[in-house]
Scaffold this active site. Structure first.
Site, PDB file in Angstrom:
ATOM      1  N   GLN A 186       2.973  10.102   1.302  1.00  0.00           N
ATOM      2  CA  GLN A 186       4.257   9.460   1.625  1.00  0.00           C
ATOM      3  C   GLN A 186       5.333   9.814   0.611  1.00  0.00           C
ATOM      4  O   GLN A 186       6.517   9.704   0.915  1.00  0.00           O
ATOM      5  CB  GLN A 186       4.114   7.939   1.662  1.00  0.00           C
ATOM      6  N   GLY A 237       0.840  -1.183   0.000  1.00  0.00           N
ATOM      7  CA  GLY A 237       0.000   0.000   0.000  1.00  0.00           C
ATOM      8  C   GLY A 237       0.875   1.233   0.000  1.00  0.00           C
ATOM      9  O   GLY A 237       2.039   1.183   0.415  1.00  0.00           O
ATOM     10  N   HIS A 265      -3.861   1.315   7.926  1.00  0.00           N
ATOM     11  CA  HIS A 265      -2.497   1.860   7.849  1.00  0.00           C
ATOM     12  C   HIS A 265      -2.443   3.012   6.836  1.00  0.00           C
ATOM     13  O   HIS A 265      -1.913   4.085   7.140  1.00  0.00           O
ATOM     14  CB  HIS A 265      -1.538   0.730   7.448  1.00  0.00           C
ATOM     15  N   GLU A 266      -2.976   2.785   5.631  1.00  0.00           N
ATOM     16  CA  GLU A 266      -2.910   3.818   4.592  1.00  0.00           C
ATOM     17  C   GLU A 266      -3.791   5.009   4.941  1.00  0.00           C
ATOM     18  O   GLU A 266      -3.402   6.161   4.703  1.00  0.00           O
ATOM     19  CB  GLU A 266      -3.271   3.238   3.223  1.00  0.00           C
ATOM     20  N   CYS A 285       6.469  -0.287   7.212  1.00  0.00           N
ATOM     21  CA  CYS A 285       6.035   0.890   6.476  1.00  0.00           C
ATOM     22  C   CYS A 285       7.156   1.352   5.556  1.00  0.00           C
ATOM     23  O   CYS A 285       8.333   1.330   5.945  1.00  0.00           O
ATOM     24  CB  CYS A 285       5.685   1.999   7.466  1.00  0.00           C
ATOM     25  N   LEU A 286       6.790   1.795   4.376  1.00  0.00           N
ATOM     26  CA  LEU A 286       7.780   2.324   3.452  1.00  0.00           C
ATOM     27  C   LEU A 286       8.402   3.612   3.984  1.00  0.00           C
ATOM     28  O   LEU A 286       9.472   4.004   3.547  1.00  0.00           O
ATOM     29  CB  LEU A 286       7.150   2.550   2.079  1.00  0.00           C
ATOM     30  N   HIS A 296      -1.958   7.303   7.247  1.00  0.00           N
ATOM     31  CA  HIS A 296      -1.013   8.205   6.573  1.00  0.00           C
ATOM     32  C   HIS A 296      -1.700   9.491   6.128  1.00  0.00           C
ATOM     33  O   HIS A 296      -1.151  10.586   6.300  1.00  0.00           O
ATOM     34  CB  HIS A 296      -0.384   7.530   5.346  1.00  0.00           C
TER      35      HIS A 296
END
Length: 140
Positions: free
Chosen positions: A20, A15, A105-106, A63-64, A109
């Site tokens: 981000q 995702g 999670h997304e 997480c990225l 963000h």
């Protein structure tokens, strides 16, 4: 949308939220399995997390934005997100298990949070120590 998917795939993520990667847009993309290994592929523009329920499960979450790190993070095992497609069609996305984790999670963000913000105590301190030692960390 294509750039978000390409960036997500290049980073081997499941995702990615636009903010981000420095895009001030309320959109996220996903290509994420649920706990039965059913693949969910799509995007949501202007999402709203309208429901979280079920069992709270603590599971590994990465997480990225914090590459290479993960921590046991509590999330509901069911989530519903409403929003729109890139063409303006209304969309409702239901997620269970790992896919529910991905949706929450997304959405976090887009609300200015990362999974580390959901940690407390020892788990939070441990993750912050790891982040401070990570090769990508830049001291302030």
């Amino acid at each position: 949308m294509d750039d978000l998917f390409a960036t997500m795939y290049a980073a081997r993520g499941v995702g990615l939220a636009a903010n981000q990667v420095g895009e001030p847009l309320r959109v996220f993309v996903y290509d994420c399995p649920d706990d039965e290994d059913v693949r969910h592929l799509g995007h949501v523009v202007n999402p709203r997390l309208v429901e979280t329920d079920g069992v709270v499960v603590r599971g590994p979450e990465g997480c990225l934005s914090l590459p290479g790190l993960e921590a046991g993070t509590e999330r509901y095992d069911h989530a519903v997100v409403e929003g729109f497609t890139v063409t303006g069609e209304p969309v409702t996305v239901h997620g269970t298990g790992f896919f529910a984790r991905c949706l929450q999670h997304e959405w976090d963000h887009l609300e200015g949070r990362i999974y580390a913000d959901r940690l407390t105590g020892r788990r939070h301190r441990r993750l912050m120590r790891q982040a401070n030692r990570a090769p990508w960390h830049r001291p302030s």
